[in-house]
Design a protein around this motif. Structure first.
Motif, PDB file in Angstrom:
ATOM      1  N   ILE A  88       0.866  -1.180   0.000  1.00 39.64           N
ATOM      2  CA  ILE A  88       0.000   0.000   0.000  1.00 39.64           C
ATOM      3  C   ILE A  88       0.901   1.228   0.000  1.00 39.64           C
ATOM      4  CG2 ILE A  88      -1.875  -1.201   1.175  1.00 39.64           C
ATOM      5  CD1 ILE A  88      -1.108   0.281   3.735  1.00 39.64           C
ATOM      6  N   ALA A  89       0.426   2.292  -0.616  1.00 40.92           N
ATOM      7  CA  ALA A  89       1.240   3.502  -0.743  1.00 40.92           C
ATOM      8  C   ALA A  89       0.363   4.728  -0.524  1.00 40.92           C
ATOM      9  CB  ALA A  89       1.893   3.562  -2.125  1.00 40.92           C
ATOM     10  N   VAL A  90       0.699   5.524   0.485  1.00 40.29           N
ATOM     11  CA  VAL A  90      -0.041   6.741   0.796  1.00 40.29           C
ATOM     12  C   VAL A  90       0.508   7.885  -0.061  1.00 40.29           C
ATOM     13  CG1 VAL A  90      -0.650   8.388   2.606  1.00 40.29           C
ATOM     14  CG2 VAL A  90      -0.484   5.941   3.133  1.00 40.29           C
ATOM     15  N   SER A  91      -0.384   8.709  -0.572  1.00 41.82           N
ATOM     16  CA  SER A  91       0.023   9.839  -1.412  1.00 41.82           C
ATOM     17  C   SER A  91       0.854  10.828  -0.610  1.00 41.82           C
ATOM     18  CB  SER A  91      -1.223  10.529  -1.986  1.00 41.82           C
ATOM     19  OG  SER A  91      -2.027  11.038  -0.937  1.00 41.82           O
ATOM     20  N   PRO A  92       1.672  11.644  -1.275  1.00 44.30           N
ATOM     21  CA  PRO A  92       2.540  12.589  -0.556  1.00 44.30           C
ATOM     22  C   PRO A  92       1.799  13.504   0.412  1.00 44.30           C
ATOM     23  CG  PRO A  92       3.210  12.438  -2.848  1.00 44.30           C
ATOM     24  CD  PRO A  92       1.943  11.663  -2.728  1.00 44.30           C
ATOM     25  N   ASP A  93       0.547  13.877   0.083  1.00 45.05           N
ATOM     26  CA  ASP A  93      -0.179  14.752   1.002  1.00 45.05           C
ATOM     27  C   ASP A  93      -0.993  13.982   2.041  1.00 45.05           C
ATOM     28  OD1 ASP A  93      -2.244  13.694  -0.467  1.00 45.05           O
ATOM     29  OD2 ASP A  93      -2.968  15.604  -1.267  1.00 45.05           O
ATOM     30  N   GLY A  94      -0.929  12.656   2.020  1.00 43.63           N
ATOM     31  CA  GLY A  94      -1.600  11.833   3.018  1.00 43.63           C
ATOM     32  C   GLY A  94      -3.094  11.677   2.835  1.00 43.63           C
ATOM     33  N   VAL A 141      -4.664   6.588  -0.747  1.00 45.04           N
ATOM     34  CA  VAL A 141      -3.802   5.411  -0.698  1.00 45.04           C
ATOM     35  C   VAL A 141      -4.016   4.605  -1.976  1.00 45.04           C
ATOM     36  CG1 VAL A 141      -5.513   4.030   0.582  1.00 45.04           C
ATOM     37  CG2 VAL A 141      -3.111   3.357   0.611  1.00 45.04           C
ATOM     38  N   ALA A 142      -2.928   4.164  -2.574  1.00 45.36           N
ATOM     39  CA  ALA A 142      -2.997   3.286  -3.748  1.00 45.36           C
ATOM     40  C   ALA A 142      -2.719   1.864  -3.292  1.00 45.36           C
ATOM     41  CB  ALA A 142      -1.971   3.722  -4.794  1.00 45.36           C
ATOM     42  N   TYR A 143      -3.450   0.920  -3.856  1.00 46.69           N
ATOM     43  CA  TYR A 143      -3.265  -0.477  -3.458  1.00 46.69           C
ATOM     44  C   TYR A 143      -3.640  -1.401  -4.607  1.00 46.69           C
ATOM     45  CZ  TYR A 143      -8.362  -0.540  -2.582  1.00 46.69           C
ATOM     46  OH  TYR A 143      -9.729  -0.455  -2.706  1.00 46.69           O
ATOM     47  N   VAL A 144      -3.246  -2.664  -4.468  1.00 51.24           N
ATOM     48  CA  VAL A 144      -3.563  -3.710  -5.439  1.00 51.24           C
ATOM     49  C   VAL A 144      -4.460  -4.739  -4.759  1.00 51.24           C
ATOM     50  CG1 VAL A 144      -2.641  -5.484  -6.986  1.00 51.24           C
ATOM     51  CG2 VAL A 144      -1.327  -3.400  -6.568  1.00 51.24           C
ATOM     52  N   ALA A 145      -5.530  -5.140  -5.414  1.00 48.54           N
ATOM     53  CA  ALA A 145      -6.438  -6.136  -4.848  1.00 48.54           C
ATOM     54  C   ALA A 145      -6.994  -7.009  -5.962  1.00 48.54           C
ATOM     55  CB  ALA A 145      -7.581  -5.457  -4.088  1.00 48.54           C
ATOM     56  N   VAL A 202      -7.261   3.521  -6.104  1.00 48.80           N
ATOM     57  CA  VAL A 202      -6.881   4.641  -5.263  1.00 48.80           C
ATOM     58  C   VAL A 202      -8.069   4.959  -4.360  1.00 48.80           C
ATOM     59  CG1 VAL A 202      -6.282   7.087  -5.179  1.00 48.80           C
ATOM     60  CG2 VAL A 202      -5.238   5.605  -6.908  1.00 48.80           C
ATOM     61  N   ARG A 203      -7.844   4.959  -3.044  1.00 44.00           N
ATOM     62  CA  ARG A 203      -8.923   5.226  -2.086  1.00 44.00           C
ATOM     63  C   ARG A 203      -8.732   6.602  -1.461  1.00 44.00           C
ATOM     64  NH1 ARG A 203     -11.200   0.943   2.226  1.00 44.00           N
ATOM     65  NH2 ARG A 203     -11.989   0.196   0.219  1.00 44.00           N
ATOM     66  N   ASP A 204      -9.812   7.357  -1.425  1.00 43.52           N
ATOM     67  CA  ASP A 204      -9.843   8.635  -0.720  1.00 43.52           C
ATOM     68  C   ASP A 204      -9.955   8.332   0.772  1.00 43.52           C
ATOM     69  OD1 ASP A 204     -10.800  11.037   0.592  1.00 43.52           O
ATOM     70  OD2 ASP A 204     -11.264  11.827  -1.392  1.00 43.52           O
ATOM     71  N   LEU A 205      -8.950   8.703   1.554  1.00 44.56           N
ATOM     72  CA  LEU A 205      -8.925   8.341   2.957  1.00 44.56           C
ATOM     73  C   LEU A 205      -9.893   9.160   3.802  1.00 44.56           C
ATOM     74  CD1 LEU A 205      -5.096   7.764   3.352  1.00 44.56           C
ATOM     75  CD2 LEU A 205      -6.893   6.031   3.432  1.00 44.56           C
ATOM     76  N   ALA A 206     -10.466  10.195   3.245  1.00 44.07           N
ATOM     77  CA  ALA A 206     -11.476  10.975   3.968  1.00 44.07           C
ATOM     78  C   ALA A 206     -12.870  10.400   3.770  1.00 44.07           C
ATOM     79  CB  ALA A 206     -11.441  12.434   3.520  1.00 44.07           C
ATOM     80  N   ASP A 249       2.444   1.832   5.384  1.00 43.67           N
ATOM     81  CA  ASP A 249       3.191   2.945   4.820  1.00 43.67           C
ATOM     82  C   ASP A 249       3.290   4.021   5.894  1.00 43.67           C
ATOM     83  OD1 ASP A 249       4.670   4.386   3.047  1.00 43.67           O
ATOM     84  OD2 ASP A 249       3.006   4.964   1.747  1.00 43.67           O
ATOM     85  N   VAL A 250       4.375   4.799   5.842  1.00 42.19           N
ATOM     86  CA  VAL A 250       4.630   5.845   6.816  1.00 42.19           C
ATOM     87  C   VAL A 250       4.207   7.184   6.226  1.00 42.19           C
ATOM     88  CG1 VAL A 250       6.354   6.921   8.298  1.00 42.19           C
ATOM     89  CG2 VAL A 250       6.595   4.516   7.658  1.00 42.19           C
TER      90      VAL A 250
END
Length: 783
Positions: free
Chosen positions: A502-508, A511-515, A524-528, A746-747
């Motif tokens: 999983i990879a979080v976008s630079p602005d947080g 998140v991009a992921y494979v499923a 790509v998921r909107d975390l909000a 991801d951090v």
């Protein structure tokens, strides 16, 4: 057949009670006492069968693994569905609670009631209804003949108390009651007329055949043709194991669990530890005589006596050092296939491996899943370099002949089983274990019969017995984790079949992921809001179909601008780094050949892995931020380092990577980039997926491994760093551990972590089934 009179039933009941008492004295409970497990020999000796499904007890209230329950299930039902034995289960057993010897006492009371009335007190049209009666309803005591003495009625009532605390505590206490002289006065509570008739066998509707059985508390070895088809759930340790194997003679099985190699005799109630299992321990296999076990660990092949003893290192695995298939030949050699290399053979007593069948490096990558036929020919899956296809071949080494059996990439893992059958697994559509008759040189898949739906792994013996492992589709949740270990759910539903990248976008914010396995997708998921945008998906083809699709679409990462996603797509040894706009618009563009791409925070460098005959070589080049990739280079000192994963610090000065240099176990290292010095090794006992903090002064990584079900067995670690010419490391500490360890993470810039976890939910645990006499299914279809 009709019920028995008390006079005829007394010696049967006494012998059953004595057999149970002997078992309980030895610390064993049966847990499956029923008419089908009681036999009467011609000399009227009563035998209790199937103690091989029993469970050892320590006192009256042992802690037990519910998966050891002798529950018999149909192939289409979930674990815990009871078929056939529900009417004889104690209420606590029916509720899935731990049981002790009092469950046998309950079953004895049910059996005695049935002997005397000709019917079960809790019989019903379905197992579910029977379980309901067991838990909620009292027996119809008026059904007992009035000739049954009152002290026997009282004994049955004491046996059938629903609360085990109020139940008869010791079956030995029943024996003197059974032998008491009969009281001539009928029990006034019983008013129904007596029934007549003597049954030769126990039970009315069971229709048991007379047989001379094995002694009590012993495994009864019966020819497969005389046994019914039966499926029995095995313990969680087997279901969760990443490696298991049943012996050729079908009398025992081996498995790896919690760092130990175990062997369990089907005649015994508990497994025995045979050896310590290294974290890389895998690929269990048996000697043809069922007396020894082989396994793979630390890039070596080893053997150990099944009864326990010294471990022999047979050989070092050549070339890549990674085993992908192995069998023990009757001529004393061990035949094995090496990842990205050839087929080898080595004496089981030890020696230097010799090439048995070399790959054609122009057209073939390696051999998978080799199996031996009785005439010495091999069945193997051959991984072809052209378009990453796989096909199953019949290989005659003596004649130097290879015949294609099928090029269907959705069938794999063929194994021979007497008499004249091939078993195989089908992936994708119609997932499960299948079997079909095997003729000389042809494979007619249309004749295959489904043995076990949903099977993801199996092992088969020569006597019609198999062990089948099945998993449910994994579901993962995304969670925010703060530095103090506290977590909160991220927006959005659970994700099925999430790969651990999983990879979080630079602005947080995203998140991009494979499923997905059948059609892996980049999302790509909107975390909000939790809303997903699907960028692309592709149907899996070639060997990727058999391998679960993991190499078709993988390793998402972000461009520093946050408007594009970088990912790898394509086949083994031919993956392409591809970019696509994060909103799904436009078309994808290919950057270069490779996988696991990362772009430096300033956009000047592109780093990736190039697959060179199984080695993951780290490459980097200048990058203009769009589509132009410069000349590939390799950091000094890393020309032959097999990199598994890596990360670049935000200022571009440090490179962290997980690599396996001298064994198959990866360890984490950190070095200056791109100079390659100084270099520090962070872990010695395994580590992977390194990630820098935003300021580059901390390094996160995963240590340990995962179970077969994907459950984490390690830790999420963090170690402080002091960048500079000396590059010093602090003391690593565990941030998350045990069940809290994520499958992927991801951090984020603010110091938090976004983690993917697979929660263990009821009904989602993997299963392992012992399947007895599976050839009956083929016979049924042929009729």
């Amino acid at each position: 057949r009709g019920p028995l009179t008390w006079t005829d039933a007394r010696p049967i009941a006494r012998q059953i009670a004595e057999a149970l008492d002997a078992a309980h004295e030895r610390g064993i409970i049966h847990r499956d006492l029923k008419p089908a497990n009681v036999r009467i020999t011609p000399d009227e000796t009563v035998k209790i069968l199937d103690f091989g499904l029993a469970k050892a007890v320590a006192g009256d209230t042992p802690a037990q693994d519910p998966a050891l329950s002798p529950t018999i299930t149909s192939p289409a039902t979930r674990a815990g569905t009871i078929l056939g034995t529900a009417a004889y289960m104690a209420p606590e057993q029916a509720k899935g609670k731990p049981v002790d010897r009092r469950a046998d006492i309950w079953a004895f009371g049910v059996l005695l009631f049935e002997i005397l009335t000709g019917r079960s007190p809790f019989g019903a049209d379905s197992a579910v209804e029977s379980l309901g009666l067991v838990v909620m309803k009292e027996p119809d005591w008026s059904a007992l003949p009035p000739s049954v003495p009152s002290h026997i009625v009282d004994l049955m009532k004491r046996c059938l108390v629903k609360d085990p605390k109020g139940r008869l505590r010791d079956i030995g206490d029943a024996i003197p009651i059974l032998m008491q002289p009969d009281v001539s006065t009928p029990d006034p509570r019983i008013g129904k007329p007596a029934r007549t008739g003597r049954a030769v066998l126990v039970g009315s509707a069971i229709g048991l055949a007379l047989a001379v059985a094995a002694a009590a508390i012993a495994w009864s070895l019966k020819p497969a043709a005389t046994m019914p088809l039966r499926r029995v759930d095995l313990p969680d340790g087997v279901a969760m194991s990443r490696s298991f194997a049943i012996s050729p003679d079908g009398t025992r099985y081996a498995y790896v669990h919690d760092g130990r190699l175990y062997v369990r005799e089907l005649a015994q109630t508990e497994p025995r530890e045979v050896a310590t299992a290294h974290p890389t321990n895998n690929y269990l296999f048996w000697s043809p005589d069922s007396q020894s076990l082989g396994f793979y660990a630390e890039a070596t092949i080893r053997t150990v006596p099944a009864a326990g003893g010294p471990v022999l290192t047979v050989c070092q695995v050549p070339a890549s050092g990674q085993l992908i298939s192995v069998l023990w030949h009757p001529d004393g050699r061990i035949v094995f296939a090496v990842w990205r290399d050839s087929l080898y053979a080595v004496p089981s007593s030890g020696g230097t491996p010799e090439v048995l069948l070399a790959i054609n490096v122009q057209t073939e990558i390696d051999f998978h899943e080799t199996a031996l036929l009785p005439d010495g020919r091999l069945v193997a899956s051959v991984h072809l370099r052209d378009d990453d296809l796989a096909r199953v071949e019949l290989i005659d080494l003596r004649a130097g002949k290879r015949t294609v059996l099928t090029d269907d990439a959705l069938v794999r893992d063929f194994r021979y089983a007497p008499p004249g059958h091939l078993l195989f697994r089908r992936v994708g559509t119609n997932l499960g274990l299948w079997a079909l008759p095997f003729s000389e040189n042809t494979l007619d898949l249309s004749r295959a019969v489904l043995l076990s739906p949903g099977a993801t792994a199996y092992s088969v013996a020569n006597d019609g017995t198999a062990i089948v492992q099945a998993e449910v589709l994994p579901s993962f949740t995304l969670e925010w984790v703060s530095r103090d270990g506290k977590s909160s759910a991220a927006a959005g539903p659970p994700i099925e079949e999430l790969f651990p990248w999983i990879a979080v976008s630079p602005d947080g914010s995203r998140v991009a992921y494979v499923a997905g396995t059948a059609r892996p997708s980049i999302l790509v998921r909107d975390l909000a809001t939790g809303a997903d945008t699907r960028l692309t998906s592709e149907g899996v083809r070639g060997l990727n179909a058999a391998l679960g699709g993991a190499s078709m679409m993988m390793h998402p990462a972000w461009f520093p601008s946050g408007d594009r996603v970088l990912y790898a797509r394509g086949q083994i040894e031919a993956a392409q780094l591809t970019s696509w706009r994060a909103d799904g618009s436009g078309e994808p563009s290919t950057l270069t050949k490779g996988s696991l791409g990362r772009i430096s925070a300033d956009g000047k460098w592109l780093l990736w892995l190039e697959d060179v005959r199984g080695l993951g070589l780290l490459r980097y080049s200048a990058f203009n931020g769009s589509a132009t990739v410069g000349e590939p280079r390799t950091p000094p000192g890393m020309e032959k380092v097999n990199v598994r994963s890596f990360d670049l610090s935000s200022d571009g000065s440090l490179l962290a990577y997980a690599a396996s240099e001298e064994s198959t176990q990866a360890n984490v290292h950190v070095t200056a980039f791109p100079a390659g010095t100084p270099r520090r090794q962070v872990t010695n006992s395994g580590g992977t997926f390194p990630q820098f903090s935003a300021d580059g002064r901390e390094l996160f990584f995963l240590s340990g491994g995962r179970s077969q079900s994907g459950a984490p067995e390690g830790h999420l670690m963090v170690v402080p760093l002091t960048p500079g010419p000396s590059l010093t490391l602090g003391v690593p500490r565990a941030l998350l551990t045990g069940s809290a360890t994520p499958s992927g993470y991801d951090v984020v810039r603010d110091g938090r972590l976004l983690v993917a976890r697979r929660p263990v939910r009821a009904g989602e645990r993997p299963r392992a089934l012992l399947v007895e006499n599976w050839p009956l299914l083929l016979k049924a279809k042929s009729k």
